[in-house]
Scaffold this active site. Structure first.
Site, PDB file in Angstrom:
ATOM      1  N   ASP A   1       0.481  -0.839   0.023  1.00  0.00           N
ATOM      2  CA  ASP A   1       0.019  -0.271  -0.260  1.00  0.00           C
ATOM      3  C   ASP A   1       0.894   1.284   0.289  1.00  0.00           C
ATOM      4  O   ASP A   1       2.107   1.361   0.380  1.00  0.00           O
ATOM      5  CB  ASP A   1      -0.694  -0.285   1.531  1.00  0.00           C
ATOM      6  CG  ASP A   1      -2.564   1.287   1.174  1.00  0.00           C
ATOM      7  OD1 ASP A   1      -2.367   1.435  -0.121  1.00  0.00           O
ATOM      8  OD2 ASP A   1      -2.327   1.298   2.298  1.00  0.00           O
TER       9      ASP A   1
ATOM     10  N   ASN B   1     -10.534  -3.108  -6.324  1.00  0.00           N
ATOM     11  CA  ASN B   1      -9.874  -2.195  -7.042  1.00  0.00           C
ATOM     12  C   ASN B   1     -10.639  -1.377  -8.515  1.00  0.00           C
ATOM     13  O   ASN B   1      -9.963  -0.968  -9.094  1.00  0.00           O
ATOM     14  CB  ASN B   1      -8.457  -2.801  -7.195  1.00  0.00           C
ATOM     15  CG  ASN B   1      -7.855  -2.098  -5.927  1.00  0.00           C
ATOM     16  OD1 ASN B   1      -6.458  -3.600  -5.486  1.00  0.00           O
ATOM     17  ND2 ASN B   1      -7.589  -1.169  -5.137  1.00  0.00           N
TER      18      ASN B   1
HETATM   19  C1  FPP Z   1      -2.566   0.455  -3.021  1.00  0.00           C
HETATM   20  O1  FPP Z   1      -1.621   1.425  -2.879  1.00  0.00           O
HETATM   21  C2  FPP Z   1      -1.879  -0.017  -4.400  1.00  0.00           C
HETATM   22  C3  FPP Z   1      -2.170  -1.452  -5.381  1.00  0.00           C
HETATM   23  C4  FPP Z   1      -3.546  -1.267  -4.804  1.00  0.00           C
HETATM   24  C5  FPP Z   1      -1.712  -2.141  -6.367  1.00  0.00           C
HETATM   25  C6  FPP Z   1      -0.289  -3.143  -6.154  1.00  0.00           C
HETATM   26  C7  FPP Z   1       0.688  -3.027  -6.937  1.00  0.00           C
HETATM   27  C8  FPP Z   1       2.190  -3.115  -6.643  1.00  0.00           C
HETATM   28  C9  FPP Z   1       2.643  -2.788  -5.926  1.00  0.00           C
HETATM   29  C10 FPP Z   1       2.716  -3.324  -8.269  1.00  0.00           C
HETATM   30  C11 FPP Z   1       3.493  -4.632  -7.933  1.00  0.00           C
HETATM   31  C12 FPP Z   1       2.335  -5.798  -8.299  1.00  0.00           C
HETATM   32  C13 FPP Z   1       2.122  -6.938  -9.633  1.00  0.00           C
HETATM   33  C14 FPP Z   1       0.637  -7.607  -9.720  1.00  0.00           C
HETATM   34  C15 FPP Z   1       3.220  -7.100  -9.840  1.00  0.00           C
HETATM   35  P1  FPP Z   1      -2.932   2.628  -3.359  1.00  0.00           P
HETATM   36  O2  FPP Z   1      -2.689   2.782  -4.931  1.00  0.00           O
HETATM   37  O3  FPP Z   1      -4.252   2.295  -2.700  1.00  0.00           O
HETATM   38  O4  FPP Z   1      -1.700   3.664  -2.663  1.00  0.00           O
HETATM   39  P2  FPP Z   1      -2.471   4.895  -1.880  1.00  0.00           P
HETATM   40  O5  FPP Z   1      -3.466   4.857  -0.017  1.00  0.00           O
HETATM   41  O6  FPP Z   1      -1.586   5.782  -2.030  1.00  0.00           O
HETATM   42  O7  FPP Z   1      -3.322   5.623  -2.850  1.00  0.00           O
END
Ligand code: FPP
EC number: 2.5.1.-
Length: 259
Positions: free
Chosen positions: A30, A78
């Site tokens: 996250d 998501n």
């Molecule tokens: C949540 O952070 C993260 C995600 C929804 C995507 C996670 C994916 C990766 C870390 C890349 C690796 C993945 C694969 C499948 C190889 P957010 O975007 O919600 O962060 P925020 O809360 O700061 O907005």
């Protein structure tokens, strides 16, 4: 004492000499969006930086006695993000496998992608199936990528599969135990996670491994996922090592003290 130490059974009695059992660590990756925002970058670049953090974490894990690593890459919730961000997230497995699958295969990593296939493009499903098939013979390290995964969805899917077995006469309702139910979950091939790590300062499970989390230790860290690396993983395991895992029981000393 010396004689006992040299006896064939000393290893079994002297617990400190035993190697600790390998760990199953799960991570809610996250903070990609906030990481990008702080730099004035589009969220897509935060997700790409998240892939680099995943690579660092996978390479650090075996040396920290981790044998199973389960990471949350895309949740069933998501899909409600803007279409452009969903498209970027859908492209991450390709980005990761294109750069790393050969190395993962060579280094004995077995890759599994857990989560619903419905909703994924046929190209992505093929990419996932190929990555799994290519590493299926490996057993040194297990990497589970939860993608289009939700804990509640997985529990509902497991219940449906058991109900289908009952309807087809392959199972009887009274046979259902926690173990049998767990064998229908997407994580059936892995032990329950020992520790679930969530960086970024948020303190919730967000529908990750709901059944499997029953006795997992939760460790929250104040670092955004794209900055994550070996030192953060090591620090999380130090916190975990200080936890007293009782699984609902009491330790012998406490029983004596109470008596
Ligand atoms: C949540 O952070 C993260 C995600 C929804 C995507 C996670 C994916 C990766 C870390 C890349 C690796 C993945 C694969 C499948 C190889 P957010 O975007 O919600 O962060 P925020 O809360 O700061 O907005």
């Amino acid at each position: 004492m010396a004689a006992e130490e040299n006896s064939p059974s000393a290893g079994a009695q002297g617990r400190s000499a035993e190697a600790p059992p390998p760990l199953h660590v799960a991570v809610v990756m996250d903070g990609n969006g906030r990481w990008a925002k702080r730099r004035g970058l589009p969220r897509s670049l935060g997700h790409r930086a998240g892939v680099e953090a995943l690579k660092r974490t996978v390479s650090a894990a075996p040396d920290l006695n981790i044998r199973w690593l389960t990471v949350f890459g895309f949740s069933t919730e998501n899909w409600s993000r803007p279409a452009a961000e969903v498209a970027e997230l859908m492209a991450l497995p390709k980005r990761y496998f294109e750069s790393d699958i050969a190395r993962l295969e060579r280094e004995g990593v077995r890759v599994r992608v857990i989560g619903r296939r419905e909703g994924l493009s046929p190209e992505l499903v093929k990419l996932v199936e190929d990555a799994q098939a290519r590493t299926a013979h490996n057993d040194r390290f297990f990497l589970n990528i939860a993608f289009n995964y939700g804990g509640q969805a997985d529990i509902a899917d497991a219940a449906r599969r058991f109900a289908e077995d009952v309807a087809a006469g392959r199972a009887r309702p009274e046979e259902l135990t926690e173990q049998l139910f767990a064998s229908h979950l997407a994580t059936a091939d892995s032990p329950a996670p020992d520790v679930i790590i969530r960086p970024s300062g948020e303190q919730r499970l967000s529908n990750f491994l709901l059944w499997e989390a029953a006795y997992a230790e939760l460790v929250f860290q104040d670092v955004l996922w794209p900055d994550y690396g070996a030192e953060h993983l090591k620090a999380a395991l130090q916190v975990f090592a200080g936890r007293d895992r009782r699984y609902g029981a009491v330790v012998a000393d406490d029983v004596l003290a109470a008596g």
